[in-house]
Design a protein around this motif. Structure first.
Motif, PDB file in Angstrom:
ATOM      1  N   ALA A  41      -0.836   3.268 -18.196  1.00  0.00           N
ATOM      2  CA  ALA A  41       0.051   4.380 -17.830  1.00  0.00           C
ATOM      3  C   ALA A  41       1.507   4.030 -18.147  1.00  0.00           C
ATOM      4  N   THR A  42       1.887   2.792 -17.925  1.00  0.00           N
ATOM      5  CA  THR A  42       3.247   2.352 -18.250  1.00  0.00           C
ATOM      6  C   THR A  42       3.475   2.375 -19.754  1.00  0.00           C
ATOM      7  N   VAL A  43       2.517   1.842 -20.501  1.00  0.00           N
ATOM      8  CA  VAL A  43       2.625   1.851 -21.962  1.00  0.00           C
ATOM      9  C   VAL A  43       2.671   3.289 -22.475  1.00  0.00           C
ATOM     10  N   ALA A  44       1.832   4.167 -21.914  1.00  0.00           N
ATOM     11  CA  ALA A  44       1.811   5.569 -22.332  1.00  0.00           C
ATOM     12  C   ALA A  44       3.148   6.243 -22.046  1.00  0.00           C
ATOM     13  N   ALA A  45       3.770   5.902 -20.925  1.00  0.00           N
ATOM     14  CA  ALA A  45       5.081   6.480 -20.600  1.00  0.00           C
ATOM     15  C   ALA A  45       6.131   6.047 -21.618  1.00  0.00           C
ATOM     16  N   ILE A  46       6.097   4.797 -22.019  1.00  0.00           N
ATOM     17  CA  ILE A  46       7.040   4.300 -23.029  1.00  0.00           C
ATOM     18  C   ILE A  46       6.790   4.994 -24.364  1.00  0.00           C
ATOM     19  N   PHE A  47       5.524   5.090 -24.760  1.00  0.00           N
ATOM     20  CA  PHE A  47       5.185   5.757 -26.020  1.00  0.00           C
ATOM     21  C   PHE A  47       5.586   7.230 -25.990  1.00  0.00           C
ATOM     22  N   SER A  48       5.400   7.862 -24.844  1.00  0.00           N
ATOM     23  CA  SER A  48       5.784   9.266 -24.709  1.00  0.00           C
ATOM     24  C   SER A  48       7.295   9.429 -24.877  1.00  0.00           C
ATOM     25  N   TYR A  49       8.058   8.517 -24.288  1.00  0.00           N
ATOM     26  CA  TYR A  49       9.518   8.543 -24.460  1.00  0.00           C
ATOM     27  C   TYR A  49       9.886   8.389 -25.930  1.00  0.00           C
ATOM     28  N   MET A  50       9.243   7.442 -26.600  1.00  0.00           N
ATOM     29  CA  MET A  50       9.532   7.218 -28.018  1.00  0.00           C
ATOM     30  C   MET A  50       9.177   8.451 -28.848  1.00  0.00           C
ATOM     31  N   GLY A  51       8.073   9.114 -28.487  1.00  0.00           N
ATOM     32  CA  GLY A  51       7.691  10.336 -29.181  1.00  0.00           C
ATOM     33  C   GLY A  51       8.750  11.414 -29.032  1.00  0.00           C
ATOM     34  N   GLY A  52       9.278  11.566 -27.841  1.00  0.00           N
ATOM     35  CA  GLY A  52      10.342  12.544 -27.613  1.00  0.00           C
ATOM     36  C   GLY A  52      11.609  12.198 -28.366  1.00  0.00           C
ATOM     37  N   ALA A  53      11.937  10.911 -28.388  1.00  0.00           N
ATOM     38  CA  ALA A  53      13.153  10.474 -29.088  1.00  0.00           C
ATOM     39  C   ALA A  53      13.047  10.732 -30.591  1.00  0.00           C
ATOM     40  N   THR A  54      11.891  10.431 -31.169  1.00  0.00           N
ATOM     41  CA  THR A  54      11.743  10.651 -32.610  1.00  0.00           C
ATOM     42  C   THR A  54      11.717  12.134 -32.950  1.00  0.00           C
ATOM     43  N   GLN A  55      11.156  12.941 -32.044  1.00  0.00           N
ATOM     44  CA  GLN A  55      11.169  14.388 -32.281  1.00  0.00           C
ATOM     45  C   GLN A  55      12.600  14.918 -32.244  1.00  0.00           C
ATOM     46  N   SER A  56      13.400  14.428 -31.314  1.00  0.00           N
ATOM     47  CA  SER A  56      14.816  14.837 -31.250  1.00  0.00           C
ATOM     48  C   SER A  56      15.565  14.405 -32.499  1.00  0.00           C
ATOM     49  N   ASN A  57      15.308  13.172 -32.933  1.00  0.00           N
ATOM     50  CA  ASN A  57      15.961  12.684 -34.154  1.00  0.00           C
ATOM     51  C   ASN A  57      15.598  13.538 -35.355  1.00  0.00           C
ATOM     52  N   ASP A 137      11.655  14.026 -42.073  1.00  0.00           N
ATOM     53  CA  ASP A 137      10.205  13.947 -42.287  1.00  0.00           C
ATOM     54  C   ASP A 137       9.631  12.629 -41.763  1.00  0.00           C
ATOM     55  N   GLU A 138      10.355  11.542 -41.999  1.00  0.00           N
ATOM     56  CA  GLU A 138       9.905  10.235 -41.504  1.00  0.00           C
ATOM     57  C   GLU A 138       9.851  10.223 -39.982  1.00  0.00           C
ATOM     58  N   GLN A 139      10.863  10.787 -39.350  1.00  0.00           N
ATOM     59  CA  GLN A 139      10.893  10.835 -37.895  1.00  0.00           C
ATOM     60  C   GLN A 139       9.761  11.703 -37.340  1.00  0.00           C
ATOM     61  N   MET A 140       9.455  12.814 -38.009  1.00  0.00           N
ATOM     62  CA  MET A 140       8.359  13.664 -37.551  1.00  0.00           C
ATOM     63  C   MET A 140       7.015  12.954 -37.694  1.00  0.00           C
ATOM     64  N   HIS A 141       6.849  12.206 -38.774  1.00  0.00           N
ATOM     65  CA  HIS A 141       5.615  11.435 -38.941  1.00  0.00           C
ATOM     66  C   HIS A 141       5.486  10.420 -37.805  1.00  0.00           C
ATOM     67  N   GLN A 142       6.573   9.730 -37.530  1.00  0.00           N
ATOM     68  CA  GLN A 142       6.555   8.744 -36.451  1.00  0.00           C
ATOM     69  C   GLN A 142       6.308   9.441 -35.105  1.00  0.00           C
ATOM     70  N   HIS A 143       6.904  10.607 -34.908  1.00  0.00           N
ATOM     71  CA  HIS A 143       6.673  11.361 -33.674  1.00  0.00           C
ATOM     72  C   HIS A 143       5.188  11.676 -33.498  1.00  0.00           C
ATOM     73  N   HIS A 144       4.546  12.095 -34.588  1.00  0.00           N
ATOM     74  CA  HIS A 144       3.120  12.414 -34.503  1.00  0.00           C
ATOM     75  C   HIS A 144       2.302  11.179 -34.129  1.00  0.00           C
ATOM     76  N   ARG A 145       2.669  10.032 -34.653  1.00  0.00           N
ATOM     77  CA  ARG A 145       1.968   8.794 -34.292  1.00  0.00           C
ATOM     78  C   ARG A 145       2.139   8.507 -32.792  1.00  0.00           C
ATOM     79  N   TRP A 146       3.383   8.635 -32.298  1.00  0.00           N
ATOM     80  CA  TRP A 146       3.620   8.392 -30.868  1.00  0.00           C
ATOM     81  C   TRP A 146       2.799   9.372 -30.027  1.00  0.00           C
ATOM     82  N   ALA A 147       2.760  10.643 -30.447  1.00  0.00           N
ATOM     83  CA  ALA A 147       2.013  11.662 -29.698  1.00  0.00           C
ATOM     84  C   ALA A 147       0.512  11.353 -29.723  1.00  0.00           C
TER      85      ALA A 147
END
Length: 193
Positions: A41-57, A137-147
């Motif tokens: 759950a902790t790891v998922a929370a970190i990954f979720s944050y990273m997904g949001g950050a990359t989507q914003s970027n 495009d790179e950030q969106m790809h990374q966002h999809h991986r985080w998601a």
């Protein structure tokens, strides 16, 4: 229990003892699953944050691309205006007497030089548009991986709950496997793969 050391069990005492002990060693499984769930759950929370950050970027980079595209368009419009002025000067030179042709030629030469500078600036801006688009495009790809990683980790947590309720060891191993897949996908996101 009486004062003389004689102990009599009630009908439910045996069941309570088993529940306290974790139903014949099941306590270890419960503790393992609880620990795993907390970590995942902790790891998922970190990954979720990273997904949001990359989507914003990605959105910010796409916005920068749009702004540069407008600047490039403005430069091309300016280029077109200079081309029109140059064409009018060429027409005026062709229609004017010989004495006035030299002044029109100077204007034509000036417009040609200005157009070259404007074209260079417009092409530079278009290159920046391409760069911002690629970064988005790179950030969106990374966002999809985080998601993807977050989703798989959430499935692992759901399997953990089912494993706790059913006390099935195969579900415990399934939970561990799915959790591992989620972490691997998160690593791929971190490595921009």
């Amino acid at each position: 229990m009486s004062d003389h050391g004689f102990h009599v069990h009630g009908p439910h005492d045996h069941e309570i003892e088993h529940a306290i002990e974790g139903a014949h060693g099941g306590g270890a499984m419960v503790n393992q699953i609880a620990m795993f769930t907390a970590i995942i759950a902790t790891v998922a929370a970190i990954f979720s944050y990273m997904g949001g950050a990359t989507q914003s970027n990605a959105g910010l980079f796409k916005n920068n691309a749009a702004l540069k595209k407008v600047e490039a368009s403005n430069q091309w419009n300016y280029y077109q205006a200079k081309s029109t002025k140059q064409a009018l000067a060429e027409l005026a030179m062709n229609l004017s007497p010989e004495a006035a042709k030299a002044s029109y030629q100077a204007k034509i030469d000036r417009y040609e030089k200005e157009k070259l500078d404007i074209k260079t600036a417009a092409e530079k801006l278009e290159l920046q548009v391409t760069e911002w688009d690629e970064q988005s495009d790179e950030q969106m790809h990374q966002h999809h991986r985080w998601a993807q990683s977050t989703t798989v980790l959430q499935i692992s947590i759901a399997l953990a709950a089912i494993a706790l309720l059913t006390r099935k060891s195969w579900l415990k191993y399934g939970m561990l496997g799915v959790g591992g897949v989620g972490v691997v996908i998160g690593c791929l996101a971190a490595l921009h793969i």
